[in-house]
Design a protein around this motif. Sequence first.
Motif, PDB file in Angstrom:
ATOM      1  N   ARG A  82       0.826  -1.220   0.000  1.00  0.00           N
ATOM      2  CA  ARG A  82       0.000   0.000   0.000  1.00  0.00           C
ATOM      3  C   ARG A  82       0.857   1.266   0.000  1.00  0.00           C
ATOM      4  O   ARG A  82       0.345   2.354  -0.164  1.00  0.00           O
ATOM      5  CB  ARG A  82      -0.918  -0.006   1.221  1.00  0.00           C
ATOM      6  CG  ARG A  82      -2.057  -0.975   1.074  1.00  0.00           C
ATOM      7  CD  ARG A  82      -3.155  -0.346   0.236  1.00  0.00           C
ATOM      8  NE  ARG A  82      -4.083  -1.351  -0.230  1.00  0.00           N
ATOM      9  CZ  ARG A  82      -5.190  -1.050  -0.900  1.00  0.00           C
ATOM     10  NH1 ARG A  82      -5.480   0.202  -1.167  1.00  0.00           N
ATOM     11  NH2 ARG A  82      -5.992  -1.987  -1.304  1.00  0.00           N
ATOM     12  N   HIS A  83       2.163   1.071   0.220  1.00  0.00           N
ATOM     13  CA  HIS A  83       3.057   2.221   0.129  1.00  0.00           C
ATOM     14  C   HIS A  83       3.562   2.402  -1.315  1.00  0.00           C
ATOM     15  O   HIS A  83       4.289   3.331  -1.594  1.00  0.00           O
ATOM     16  CB  HIS A  83       4.283   2.012   1.029  1.00  0.00           C
ATOM     17  CG  HIS A  83       3.979   1.957   2.499  1.00  0.00           C
ATOM     18  ND1 HIS A  83       3.844   3.081   3.268  1.00  0.00           N
ATOM     19  CD2 HIS A  83       3.779   0.910   3.330  1.00  0.00           C
ATOM     20  CE1 HIS A  83       3.589   2.719   4.523  1.00  0.00           C
ATOM     21  NE2 HIS A  83       3.534   1.413   4.582  1.00  0.00           N
ATOM     22  N   ASP A  84       3.172   1.468  -2.196  1.00  0.00           N
ATOM     23  CA  ASP A  84       3.764   1.440  -3.540  1.00  0.00           C
ATOM     24  C   ASP A  84       3.549   2.744  -4.290  1.00  0.00           C
ATOM     25  O   ASP A  84       2.447   3.282  -4.337  1.00  0.00           O
ATOM     26  CB  ASP A  84       3.173   0.293  -4.352  1.00  0.00           C
ATOM     27  CG  ASP A  84       3.855   0.159  -5.701  1.00  0.00           C
ATOM     28  OD1 ASP A  84       4.990  -0.337  -5.727  1.00  0.00           O
ATOM     29  OD2 ASP A  84       3.268   0.589  -6.710  1.00  0.00           O
ATOM     30  N   ILE A  92       0.594   5.376   5.445  1.00  0.00           N
ATOM     31  CA  ILE A  92       1.591   6.065   6.263  1.00  0.00           C
ATOM     32  C   ILE A  92       1.932   5.162   7.451  1.00  0.00           C
ATOM     33  O   ILE A  92       1.034   4.614   8.091  1.00  0.00           O
ATOM     34  CB  ILE A  92       1.057   7.412   6.808  1.00  0.00           C
ATOM     35  CG1 ILE A  92       0.698   8.357   5.657  1.00  0.00           C
ATOM     36  CG2 ILE A  92       2.106   8.072   7.725  1.00  0.00           C
ATOM     37  CD1 ILE A  92       0.042   9.666   6.117  1.00  0.00           C
ATOM     38  N   ASP A  93       3.219   5.004   7.730  1.00  0.00           N
ATOM     39  CA  ASP A  93       3.664   4.341   8.952  1.00  0.00           C
ATOM     40  C   ASP A  93       3.970   5.444   9.962  1.00  0.00           C
ATOM     41  O   ASP A  93       4.858   6.268   9.729  1.00  0.00           O
ATOM     42  CB  ASP A  93       4.913   3.494   8.699  1.00  0.00           C
ATOM     43  CG  ASP A  93       4.613   2.277   7.829  1.00  0.00           C
ATOM     44  OD1 ASP A  93       3.438   1.877   7.762  1.00  0.00           O
ATOM     45  OD2 ASP A  93       5.559   1.754   7.214  1.00  0.00           O
ATOM     46  N   ALA A  94       3.231   5.441  11.067  1.00  0.00           N
ATOM     47  CA  ALA A  94       3.359   6.523  12.049  1.00  0.00           C
ATOM     48  C   ALA A  94       4.496   6.256  13.026  1.00  0.00           C
ATOM     49  O   ALA A  94       4.698   5.124  13.469  1.00  0.00           O
ATOM     50  CB  ALA A  94       2.044   6.678  12.813  1.00  0.00           C
ATOM     51  N   PRO A 133       0.447  -8.150  12.554  1.00  0.00           N
ATOM     52  CA  PRO A 133      -0.199  -6.835  12.674  1.00  0.00           C
ATOM     53  C   PRO A 133       0.808  -5.708  12.888  1.00  0.00           C
ATOM     54  O   PRO A 133       1.812  -5.879  13.566  1.00  0.00           O
ATOM     55  CB  PRO A 133      -1.103  -7.005  13.897  1.00  0.00           C
ATOM     56  CG  PRO A 133      -1.371  -8.465  13.973  1.00  0.00           C
ATOM     57  CD  PRO A 133      -0.100  -9.124  13.499  1.00  0.00           C
ATOM     58  N   GLU A 134       0.533  -4.565  12.231  1.00  0.00           N
ATOM     59  CA  GLU A 134       1.391  -3.390  12.352  1.00  0.00           C
ATOM     60  C   GLU A 134       0.576  -2.243  12.934  1.00  0.00           C
ATOM     61  O   GLU A 134      -0.242  -1.647  12.247  1.00  0.00           O
ATOM     62  CB  GLU A 134       1.940  -2.993  10.965  1.00  0.00           C
ATOM     63  CG  GLU A 134       2.863  -4.040  10.374  1.00  0.00           C
ATOM     64  CD  GLU A 134       3.514  -3.581   9.066  1.00  0.00           C
ATOM     65  OE1 GLU A 134       3.172  -2.493   8.568  1.00  0.00           O
ATOM     66  OE2 GLU A 134       4.356  -4.338   8.564  1.00  0.00           O
ATOM     67  N   PRO A 135       0.792  -1.933  14.214  1.00  0.00           N
ATOM     68  CA  PRO A 135      -0.004  -0.861  14.844  1.00  0.00           C
ATOM     69  C   PRO A 135       0.269   0.513  14.240  1.00  0.00           C
ATOM     70  O   PRO A 135      -0.529   1.431  14.419  1.00  0.00           O
ATOM     71  CB  PRO A 135       0.434  -0.917  16.316  1.00  0.00           C
ATOM     72  CG  PRO A 135       1.728  -1.655  16.339  1.00  0.00           C
ATOM     73  CD  PRO A 135       1.700  -2.589  15.173  1.00  0.00           C
ATOM     74  N   TRP A 136       1.370   0.659  13.515  1.00  0.00           N
ATOM     75  CA  TRP A 136       1.751   1.969  12.968  1.00  0.00           C
ATOM     76  C   TRP A 136       1.220   2.214  11.561  1.00  0.00           C
ATOM     77  O   TRP A 136       1.337   3.307  11.050  1.00  0.00           O
ATOM     78  CB  TRP A 136       3.281   2.067  12.940  1.00  0.00           C
ATOM     79  CG  TRP A 136       3.929   0.892  12.256  1.00  0.00           C
ATOM     80  CD1 TRP A 136       4.104   0.727  10.903  1.00  0.00           C
ATOM     81  CD2 TRP A 136       4.450  -0.290  12.862  1.00  0.00           C
ATOM     82  NE1 TRP A 136       4.699  -0.477  10.642  1.00  0.00           N
ATOM     83  CE2 TRP A 136       4.926  -1.131  11.822  1.00  0.00           C
ATOM     84  CE3 TRP A 136       4.565  -0.720  14.186  1.00  0.00           C
ATOM     85  CZ2 TRP A 136       5.505  -2.384  12.081  1.00  0.00           C
ATOM     86  CZ3 TRP A 136       5.134  -1.965  14.423  1.00  0.00           C
ATOM     87  CH2 TRP A 136       5.603  -2.772  13.384  1.00  0.00           C
ATOM     88  N   HIS A 137       0.643   1.192  10.904  1.00  0.00           N
ATOM     89  CA  HIS A 137       0.298   1.324   9.486  1.00  0.00           C
ATOM     90  C   HIS A 137      -1.163   1.753   9.308  1.00  0.00           C
ATOM     91  O   HIS A 137      -2.083   0.997   9.624  1.00  0.00           O
ATOM     92  CB  HIS A 137       0.544  -0.017   8.778  1.00  0.00           C
ATOM     93  CG  HIS A 137       0.197  -0.019   7.325  1.00  0.00           C
ATOM     94  ND1 HIS A 137       1.148   0.071   6.320  1.00  0.00           N
ATOM     95  CD2 HIS A 137      -1.002  -0.075   6.685  1.00  0.00           C
ATOM     96  CE1 HIS A 137       0.545   0.055   5.144  1.00  0.00           C
ATOM     97  NE2 HIS A 137      -0.769  -0.041   5.338  1.00  0.00           N
ATOM     98  N   ILE A 138      -1.353   2.967   8.790  1.00  0.00           N
ATOM     99  CA  ILE A 138      -2.707   3.475   8.538  1.00  0.00           C
ATOM    100  C   ILE A 138      -2.811   3.921   7.082  1.00  0.00           C
ATOM    101  O   ILE A 138      -1.802   4.216   6.439  1.00  0.00           O
ATOM    102  CB  ILE A 138      -3.066   4.650   9.487  1.00  0.00           C
ATOM    103  CG1 ILE A 138      -2.117   5.832   9.288  1.00  0.00           C
ATOM    104  CG2 ILE A 138      -3.043   4.182  10.947  1.00  0.00           C
ATOM    105  CD1 ILE A 138      -2.500   7.073  10.103  1.00  0.00           C
TER     106      ILE A 138
HETATM  107 ZN   LIG Z   1       3.137   0.425   6.381  1.00  0.00          ZN
END
Ligand SMILES: [Zn+2]
Length: 244
Positions: A82-84, A92-94, A133-138
């Motif tokens: 999704r960052h592609d 965005i990774d926070a 799971p990635e808590p930073w990925h929105i």
């Molecule tokens: Zn991400």
Amino acid sequence: MAWYPIGPSSYPDLFGQMQYVNSPSIASQWLSLTRDYAAKFGQDGDRLTPNEGRRTRARQQELYANYLRTGYPVAAFPYTSRHDEATHGNAIDAGVTTANGHNRALTGDEFAWLHEQCELRGFTWTGRFFITPEPWHIEGDTKPPHFPPYPDINVYNAIIHEEEEDMTPTQAQQLADVARAVGSLQSDMNFIKSELTGSGSDQTRLQETVIGIRALTAGDSRLKEALITIRAIAKKLGIPVKEK
Ligand SMILES: [Zn+2]
């Protein structure tokens, strides 16, 4: 595709590089979210910052190759992230940048807040659905926002601190391009500086660095500028630099 700046990363391997998303609404809502964060958690000067937004295909290949090699960190197959840069660019990774410029992960409380607050600004915490799971990925623009962005948020003012209200979209894009080049040059310069300030023979290190940069300069005017700058610095320091 136009890209909209959301502030520089302080994440180690992207340190100082401006991050981007693919829509002005995501950029303005993210910048609004960083203001929300400052009001809630920013007493010590901590700021919500993007560890990473858009990801270039070269970097995704690199991350995926590393994942295949070491099994960690998990990276998506190139082109599906999704960052592609070509297919998505809304992720965005926070992260958090502390008052002294260091990068840290959000705390549990901060993540809990982020996951609620980001939904009010049109994001979805999609990292919860990942195998790991990635808590930073929105991801932005995934639902109608409850709040509009703060009215004084201007995605271009995030990097150029001037009033540019009369800009045409073309001018705005040019400005964003310049900012992107500056962000990237800054990271090149950070790298060069770190190469130069290590222990050992400064002279040898500098010469090797210059040779290395020269090898990369073909067709890249930013790196040529970096080379000119570094030669000027070397001259000031009285360090001789080989011409060839
Ligand atoms: Zn991400």
